[in-house]
Design an enzyme around this catalytic site. Structure first.
Site, PDB file in Angstrom:
ATOM      1  N   ASP A  75       0.885  -1.163   0.000  1.00  0.00           N
ATOM      2  CA  ASP A  75       0.000   0.000   0.000  1.00  0.00           C
ATOM      3  C   ASP A  75       0.923   1.212   0.000  1.00  0.00           C
ATOM      4  OD1 ASP A  75      -2.818   0.669  -0.176  1.00  0.00           O
ATOM      5  OD2 ASP A  75      -2.443   1.871   1.599  1.00  0.00           O
TER       6      ASP A  75
ATOM      7  N   GLY B  76       1.007   6.469 -11.914  1.00  0.00           N
ATOM      8  CA  GLY B  76       0.478   7.265 -10.799  1.00  0.00           C
ATOM      9  C   GLY B  76       0.953   8.705 -10.834  1.00  0.00           C
TER      10      GLY B  76
HETATM   11  O1  LIG Z   1       5.659   4.370  -7.608  1.00  0.00           O
HETATM   12  C1  LIG Z   1       4.717   5.158  -7.646  1.00  0.00           C
HETATM   13  N1  LIG Z   1       4.729   6.215  -8.514  1.00  0.00           N
HETATM   14  C2  LIG Z   1       3.673   7.062  -8.608  1.00  0.00           C
HETATM   15  N2  LIG Z   1       2.542   6.942  -7.895  1.00  0.00           N
HETATM   16  C3  LIG Z   1       2.503   5.893  -6.998  1.00  0.00           C
HETATM   17  C4  LIG Z   1       3.553   4.992  -6.837  1.00  0.00           C
HETATM   18  N3  LIG Z   1       3.219   4.084  -5.868  1.00  0.00           N
HETATM   19  C5  LIG Z   1       1.959   4.404  -5.478  1.00  0.00           C
HETATM   20  N4  LIG Z   1       1.547   5.502  -6.148  1.00  0.00           N
HETATM   21  C6  LIG Z   1       0.227   6.162  -6.058  1.00  0.00           C
HETATM   22  C7  LIG Z   1      -0.642   5.595  -7.175  1.00  0.00           C
HETATM   23  C8  LIG Z   1      -1.988   5.434  -6.511  1.00  0.00           C
HETATM   24  O2  LIG Z   1      -2.663   6.659  -6.669  1.00  0.00           O
HETATM   25  C9  LIG Z   1      -1.628   5.226  -5.074  1.00  0.00           C
HETATM   26  C10 LIG Z   1      -1.512   3.759  -4.792  1.00  0.00           C
HETATM   27  O3  LIG Z   1      -2.700   3.363  -4.202  1.00  0.00           O
HETATM   28  P1  LIG Z   1      -2.758   1.837  -3.701  1.00  0.00           P
HETATM   29  O4  LIG Z   1      -4.059   1.568  -3.054  1.00  0.00           O
HETATM   30  O5  LIG Z   1      -1.501   1.492  -2.955  1.00  0.00           O
HETATM   31  O6  LIG Z   1      -2.652   1.049  -5.086  1.00  0.00           O
HETATM   32  P2  LIG Z   1      -3.794   0.717  -6.123  1.00  0.00           P
HETATM   33  O7  LIG Z   1      -5.149   0.935  -5.550  1.00  0.00           O
HETATM   34  O8  LIG Z   1      -3.454   1.435  -7.401  1.00  0.00           O
HETATM   35  O9  LIG Z   1      -3.570  -0.837  -6.369  1.00  0.00           O
HETATM   36  P3  LIG Z   1      -3.611  -1.974  -5.214  1.00  0.00           P
HETATM   37  O10 LIG Z   1      -4.271  -1.400  -4.000  1.00  0.00           O
HETATM   38  O11 LIG Z   1      -4.401  -3.085  -5.858  1.00  0.00           O
HETATM   39  O12 LIG Z   1      -2.181  -2.365  -4.954  1.00  0.00           O
HETATM   40  O13 LIG Z   1      -0.376   5.842  -4.842  1.00  0.00           O
HETATM   41 MG   LIG Z   2      -5.520   0.239  -3.627  1.00  0.00          MG
END
Ligand SMILES: O=c1nc[nH]c2c1ncn2[C@H]1C[C@H](O)[C@@H](COP(=O)(O)OP(=O)(O)OP(=O)(O)O)O1
Ligand SMILES: [Mg+2]
EC number: 3.6.1.66
Length: 196
Positions: free
Chosen positions: A68, A152
């Site tokens: 996360d 992101g």
């Molecule tokens: O390396 C990164 N470079 C740019 N942005 C990033 C990165 N790492 C996380 N982020 C941002 C993208 C998203 O707006 C949020 C993650 O939200 P988060 O809930 O952890 O991921 P998610 O919902 O896209 O997929 P999942 O929960 O299935 O892992 O932070």
């Molecule tokens: Mg998520």
């Protein structure tokens, strides 16, 4: 080849874990379409990462990793934080999320645009205590989006010492410094504990 299961649907994260976990086959939530959506209702990255990993570990009865992560902007009192994915709404649209951050920072001078990416990796396994590993990456919020790599908020995350945004780096350059790579380094320091 050893398999690692990651409780994510985020294609950008999957790509990076495939690059970071050399020699492992990576499976993700995209390979388990019957798993119901995991509601990320935690107040911290750690709570959400643990919930994602434990939910899938229970379903498939094997070790699961989850990530996360998000962007923390000092001039926004740490927002978007755990709400990074949905900052501009339920559609989880990266462009809208970035535009909202840029709009909120429009009168903030460059020296006050400090920010960081934070990543919490949770490892959950049946009948074992879940462990969490944290990584961060310091930067600034640019005044406009630049670069097409990564995912992101990468296009607005500026790294002063490189004079480029995260999205202007190659995958290899990002994986040398990202919050995800730093969290994984912490995990791999305990890899024997997890039989990796
Ligand atoms: O390396 C990164 N470079 C740019 N942005 C990033 C990165 N790492 C996380 N982020 C941002 C993208 C998203 O707006 C949020 C993650 O939200 P988060 O809930 O952890 O991921 P998610 O919902 O896209 O997929 P999942 O929960 O299935 O892992 O932070
Ligand atoms: Mg998520």
């Amino acid at each position: 080849m050893k398999e690692i299961v990651i409780a994510t649907q985020n294609k950008g994260k999957i790509a990076e874990f495939k690059q970071l976990f050399h020699g492992f086959e990576i499976r993700s939530l995209l390979d388990y379409p019957t798993i119901p959506d995991i509601v990320e209702d935690g107040e911290t990255f750690a709570e959400n990462a643990a919930k994602k990993a434990e939910t899938l570990a229970l379903h498939i009865n094997q070790m699961v990793i989850a990530d996360d992560s998000g962007l923390q902007v000092d001039a926004l009192d740490g927002r978007p934080g755990v709400y990074s994915a949905r900052y501009a709404g339920e559609s989880k649209n990266d462009k809208n999320n970035m535009e909202k951050v840029l709009m909120e920072l429009k009168d903030v001078p460059s020296e006050d645009r400090t920010a960081r990416f934070i990543c919490l990796i949770a490892v959950a396994s049946p009948n074992q205590e879940t462990k969490l590993y944290k990584g961060t990456c310091e930067g600034m919020i640019a005044t406009e989006a630049r670069g097409a790599n990564g995912f992101g908020y990468d296009p607005i995350f500026y790294i002063p010492e490189l004079d480029r945004t995260m999205a202007q780096l190659t995958a290899e350059e990002k994986n040398k410094r990202s919050h995800r790579a730093n969290a994984l380094k912490e995990l791999l320091a305990h890899q024997r504990e997890w039989g990796l």
